[in-house]
Write a protein that holds these residues in place. Structure first.
Motif, mmCIF file in Angstrom:
data_model
loop_
_atom_site.group_PDB
_atom_site.id
_atom_site.type_symbol
_atom_site.label_atom_id
_atom_site.label_comp_id
_atom_site.label_asym_id
_atom_site.label_seq_id
_atom_site.Cartn_x
_atom_site.Cartn_y
_atom_site.Cartn_z
ATOM 1 N N PHE A 166 0.849 -1.196 0.000
ATOM 2 C CA PHE A 166 0.000 0.000 0.000
ATOM 3 C C PHE A 166 0.883 1.246 0.000
ATOM 4 O O PHE A 166 1.793 1.376 0.816
ATOM 5 N N GLY A 167 0.641 2.153 -0.932
ATOM 6 C CA GLY A 167 1.399 3.398 -1.019
ATOM 7 C C GLY A 167 2.620 3.326 -1.910
ATOM 8 O O GLY A 167 3.226 4.362 -2.217
ATOM 9 N N ASP A 168 3.016 2.136 -2.349
ATOM 10 C CA ASP A 168 4.204 2.008 -3.202
ATOM 11 C C ASP A 168 4.025 2.722 -4.534
ATOM 12 O O ASP A 168 4.965 3.323 -5.055
ATOM 13 N N LEU A 169 2.824 2.681 -5.084
ATOM 14 C CA LEU A 169 2.577 3.350 -6.355
ATOM 15 C C LEU A 169 2.667 4.869 -6.182
ATOM 16 O O LEU A 169 3.184 5.564 -7.060
ATOM 17 N N GLN A 170 2.225 5.385 -5.051
ATOM 18 C CA GLN A 170 2.350 6.816 -4.779
ATOM 19 C C GLN A 170 3.821 7.207 -4.676
ATOM 20 O O GLN A 170 4.232 8.244 -5.208
ATOM 21 N N ARG A 171 4.617 6.379 -4.040
ATOM 22 C CA ARG A 171 6.048 6.670 -3.929
ATOM 23 C C ARG A 171 6.707 6.655 -5.317
ATOM 24 O O ARG A 171 7.587 7.469 -5.606
ATOM 25 N N LEU A 172 6.267 5.751 -6.186
ATOM 26 C CA LEU A 172 6.786 5.706 -7.555
ATOM 27 C C LEU A 172 6.462 7.012 -8.270
ATOM 28 O O LEU A 172 7.346 7.622 -8.885
ATOM 29 N N VAL A 173 5.219 7.451 -8.199
ATOM 30 C CA VAL A 173 4.804 8.688 -8.872
ATOM 31 C C VAL A 173 5.596 9.873 -8.319
ATOM 32 O O VAL A 173 6.101 10.704 -9.078
ATOM 33 N N ASP A 174 5.733 9.961 -7.008
ATOM 34 C CA ASP A 174 6.488 11.063 -6.398
ATOM 35 C C ASP A 174 7.923 11.094 -6.914
ATOM 36 O O ASP A 174 8.446 12.157 -7.259
ATOM 37 N N ALA A 175 8.561 9.938 -6.997
ATOM 38 C CA ALA A 175 9.953 9.868 -7.463
ATOM 39 C C ALA A 175 10.072 10.232 -8.942
ATOM 40 O O ALA A 175 11.028 10.897 -9.347
ATOM 41 N N LEU A 176 9.108 9.818 -9.733
ATOM 42 C CA LEU A 176 9.159 10.089 -11.172
ATOM 43 C C LEU A 176 9.105 11.576 -11.488
ATOM 44 O O LEU A 176 9.705 12.023 -12.463
ATOM 45 N N TYR A 177 8.402 12.350 -10.696
ATOM 46 C CA TYR A 177 8.191 13.761 -11.009
ATOM 47 C C TYR A 177 9.097 14.716 -10.239
ATOM 48 O O TYR A 177 8.865 15.912 -10.259
ATOM 49 N N LEU A 178 10.132 14.195 -9.625
ATOM 50 C CA LEU A 178 11.110 15.075 -8.983
ATOM 51 C C LEU A 178 11.865 15.824 -10.075
ATOM 52 O O LEU A 178 12.617 15.236 -10.856
#
Length: 84
Positions: A11-23
């Motif tokens: 849970f939340g791993d996909l959100q962490r992926l999105v956050d990292a992609l848009y740095l």
């Protein structure tokens, strides 16, 4: 057991992926998303969601809409969380 409220360990791993992609970026390619998902060793179900993305470039909002749509279609929003 109420499976509707079950949260995966992922849970939340996909959100962490999105956050990292848009740095520092405004858009990403589908390939960027797929490669980063593999590198982050996401849960197999989440890789399946990422693999459903059509080719193209994605603003953060467009990517989130696509991912959330796929999560909803699988009934996995409560299990893995949605993204913003």
């Amino acid at each position: 057991m109420d499976f509707a409220s079950f949260q995966s360990e992922a849970f939340g791993d996909l959100q962490r992926l999105v956050d990292a992609l848009y740095l520092g970026r405004n858009e990403v390619d589908r390939l960027d998303v797929v490669v980063q998902a593999e590198l982050q060793d996401l849960d197999r179900d989440l890789i399946e969601i990422v693999d459903l993305l059509p080719p193209g470039r994605y603003s953060r909002q467009r990517l989130c809409d696509q991912l959330n749509s796929a999560l909803a279609a699988h009934g996995w929003g409560g299990t893995y969380g949605t993204v913003e």
